[in-house]
Design a protein around this motif. Structure first.
Motif, PDB file in Angstrom:
ATOM      1  N   ALA A 166       1.604 -16.543  56.662  1.00  0.00           N
ATOM      2  CA  ALA A 166       0.746 -15.384  56.946  1.00  0.00           C
ATOM      3  C   ALA A 166      -0.207 -15.712  58.082  1.00  0.00           C
ATOM      4  N   MET A 167      -0.382 -14.731  58.991  1.00  0.00           N
ATOM      5  CA  MET A 167      -1.293 -14.953  60.119  1.00  0.00           C
ATOM      6  C   MET A 167      -2.134 -13.706  60.336  1.00  0.00           C
ATOM      7  N   PHE A 193      -3.427 -17.743  58.353  1.00  0.00           N
ATOM      8  CA  PHE A 193      -4.236 -17.485  57.169  1.00  0.00           C
ATOM      9  C   PHE A 193      -3.561 -18.250  56.037  1.00  0.00           C
ATOM     10  N   ASP A 194      -4.002 -19.486  55.844  1.00  0.00           N
ATOM     11  CA  ASP A 194      -3.371 -20.334  54.827  1.00  0.00           C
ATOM     12  C   ASP A 194      -4.442 -20.892  53.883  1.00  0.00           C
ATOM     13  N   GLN A 195      -4.064 -21.902  53.126  1.00  0.00           N
ATOM     14  CA  GLN A 195      -4.993 -22.438  52.121  1.00  0.00           C
ATOM     15  C   GLN A 195      -6.259 -22.998  52.790  1.00  0.00           C
ATOM     16  N   ASN A 196      -6.090 -23.532  54.042  1.00  0.00           N
ATOM     17  CA  ASN A 196      -7.274 -24.038  54.763  1.00  0.00           C
ATOM     18  C   ASN A 196      -8.278 -22.913  54.978  1.00  0.00           C
ATOM     19  N   PRO A 248       4.115  -6.884  50.811  1.00  0.00           N
ATOM     20  CA  PRO A 248       3.428  -7.987  50.121  1.00  0.00           C
ATOM     21  C   PRO A 248       3.529  -9.276  50.923  1.00  0.00           C
ATOM     22  N   LEU A 249       2.379  -9.974  51.008  1.00  0.00           N
ATOM     23  CA  LEU A 249       2.337 -11.180  51.832  1.00  0.00           C
ATOM     24  C   LEU A 249       2.125 -12.419  50.958  1.00  0.00           C
ATOM     25  N   PHE A 250       1.084 -12.368  50.203  1.00  0.00           N
ATOM     26  CA  PHE A 250       0.814 -13.464  49.238  1.00  0.00           C
ATOM     27  C   PHE A 250      -0.155 -12.942  48.192  1.00  0.00           C
ATOM     28  N   VAL A 251      -0.382 -13.783  47.198  1.00  0.00           N
ATOM     29  CA  VAL A 251      -1.337 -13.417  46.141  1.00  0.00           C
ATOM     30  C   VAL A 251      -2.535 -14.345  46.281  1.00  0.00           C
TER      31      VAL A 251
END
Ligand code: GTP
Length: 520
Positions: A166-167, A193-196, A248-251
């Motif tokens: 995801a970005m 757009f990640d866990q960081n 849907p991209l992520f939760v």
């Protein structure tokens, strides 16, 4: 109808019911008042935290948008679309630019969606990164994003899905620095757009944020909507995050730091219940000690009185005023009854005319003395006294005069017994009886003579006596020694009968004299 119940049982039940009531009230208060208040407070806190997340997210998107817009509204960029000057790229999109701006990819696209420039940068490996999915034979694949809102001037910002995850996506219309000229292309910035990213947001919001890859099981998860919270927020919530095309991209798992699950029984509530139970127990013991003990003592004293058939003042002390009042009044009553008893006893044992003991008193006294005399093997004498020709006295001087004579004789006889254990009693009519304890024959003779003399000395005129001109007495006595066998009962009838025979003898020998009969 209530069954019979003791005060103790009543108190135990009262204590039990009060304790139960108190626990119910405490738990009800906790459940209906305290817990809802705590829940409202925690909901407010959760909402505030979610608002903070919303603003941080907006800030993240906005940062990229601002940087993107800065590059898009620039004469040099505008010129690049037409001349595709390589120098512009070298000086503006070197590797360091990606590092400085913290972006992951840049696309420059003309109005026909042709990609004029594209470059990605892998920050962790520090080398260029390919974005082939967005490049369909030189055309930007997500062209619909560039013509967002039908080619208006709008600059779409949002999340998209790339082969690198995801970005955040920002696409600004390219125009001159003063934004006067018509746009000739689009400048696209991408930022992971990640866990960081989530971790940075976590630091800013105090929330624990975890990105979970989307899978069909999250299909019905609520979409992220951080501003409109009218539902109950849980301490851990899953939010479905969609891309700019509503796919849907992520939760995003959002955990609030303060985990809160209100409990009915907290330590404070348990302590409060224990304190209340202890206070009630203390009250129970206090009442038991003061009230019940007082009732028990009084009850036991009255039961003893009933069993022994003798009344006595209540002796147990109490601090309860009503019981003190009861004891005082009861004791007054006891004193009155005792006084009346004494009066009755005196009346029943005293001869009303002469005021000396009567026959019943004599018999009771003899019974009591018997044990004493027997124990010491002491001789005693019973003396029967009879006024001579008293009928004639009454007949000649009248009954009232007779009463007076009886009183005087009784008084004189009473004087004859000075020892505490002796007794002079009116036996009936004009007959008297005397008990002398610890007396021998000579002593008895002396006593009998004294009596005769004392009556003669009264000199009560008797006009009709055949013996003298005054009242005289005839005496019959018996001298006895109690048997050694202590089990042998006193035989008063026998003693009286012997004394009576002696009296008869005295009378037959001329009256105004005494005769002694020894019991063999
Ligand atoms: N005034 C008066 N007389 C009483 C009382 N009790 C008994 N008497 C009288 O005492 C008299 C006794 O009479 P008796 O038993 O014949 O004896 P007595 O006349 O003394 O004859 P002896 O005993 O043989 O000398 C009776 O007349 C009774 O009424 C009393 O309380 N008051």
């Amino acid at each position: 109808m209530l069954k019979k119940i003791s005060i103790n049982t009543l108190m135990k039940w009262s204590w039990f019911l009060l304790t139960l009531l108190m626990i119910i009230i405490t738990i009800n208060y906790r459940y209906h008042v305290e817990i809802p208040t705590e829940e409202r407070a925690i909901q407010k806190l959760y909402k505030r935290e979610l608002n903070a997340l919303y603003y941080s997210l907006r800030q993240t998107f906005n940062n990229l948008y601002m940087m993107n817009k800065d590059y898009a509204l620039w004469d040099d960029t505008y010129a690049f679309i037409t001349d595709q000057n390589n120098e512009y790229l070298i000086s503006n999109f070197a590797d360091q630019t990606f590092i400085n701006l913290g972006i992951d990819a840049v696309f420059i696209v003309d109005l026909n969606d042709n990609i004029l420039f594209k470059k990605g940068w892998d920050h962790s490996r520090e080398k260029p990164l390919e974005f082939s999915k967005l490049d369909e034979n030189g055309k930007f694949s997500s062209a619909n994003l560039l013509n967002y809102k039908n080619g208006s001037d709008a600059n779409p910002v949002g999340l998209i899905s790339t082969e690198h995850g995801a970005m955040i996506f920002s696409a600004s219309n390219i125009t001159d620095t003063d934004a006067i000229k018509k746009s000739n292309g689009k400048m696209v910035f991408l930022q992971r757009f990640d866990q960081n990213t989530a971790d940075i947001l976590s630091k800013e919001t105090q929330l624990s944020l975890t990105i979970i890859p989307f899978s069909p099981k999250y299909k019905h998860t609520q979409k992220i909507n951080l501003m409109l919270q009218d539902k109950d927020i849980q301490s851990s919530d899953n939010w479905l995050v969609e891309d700019i095309n509503q796919q849907p991209l992520f939760v995003l798992n959002v955990k609030h730091q303060q985990k809160y699950a209100p409990k009915i029984l907290t330590t404070e509530i348990i302590i409060s219940i224990l304190v209340q139970v202890s206070i009630l127990a203390f009250m129970y013991l206090l009442i038991r000690q003061l009230f019940l003990k007082a009732i028990k003592n009084i009850n036991s004293e009255i039961t003893t009185m009933a069993n022994t058939k003798s009344i006595a003042p209540i002796e147990s002390h109490t601090k309860i005023t009503e019981f003190q009042f009861f004891s005082t009044e009861f004791n007054h009553l006891v004193n009155t009854v005792k006084h009346q008893q004494q009066q009755l006893e005196k009346l029943s044992t005293t001869d009303s005319l002469t005021q000396i003991p009567n026959r019943m008193a004599f018999e009771q006294h003899f019974a009591k003395e018997w044990a004493h005399l027997q124990r010491n093997n002491t001789p005693f004498a019973i003396v029967m006294c009879d006024i001579d020709y008293f009928k004639k006295y009454n007949d000649s001087l009248g009954h009232l005069q007779g009463d007076e004579a009886l009183k005087q004789v009784a008084k004189a006889l009473a004087m004859s017994s000075r020892r505490i254990n002796d007794i002079v009693a009116r036996y009936g009519g004009e007959e008297f009886v005397i008990l002398f304890g610890g007396i021998d024959f000579a002593g008895l003779q002396m006593k009998l003579n004294e009596i005769i003399e004392s009556i003669n000395a009264l000199n009560i005129a008797h006009p009709d006596s055949d013996v003298a001109q005054h009242i005289t007495l005839s005496l019959g006595a018996t001298l006895m020694t109690p048997p050694r066998n202590i089990d042998e009962q006193p035989n008063l009838i026998r003693a009286m009968s012997i004394a009576d025979n002696a009296l008869y003898l005295a009378k037959s020998k001329g009256r105004n004299r005494a005769e002694i009969a020894i019991d063999k």
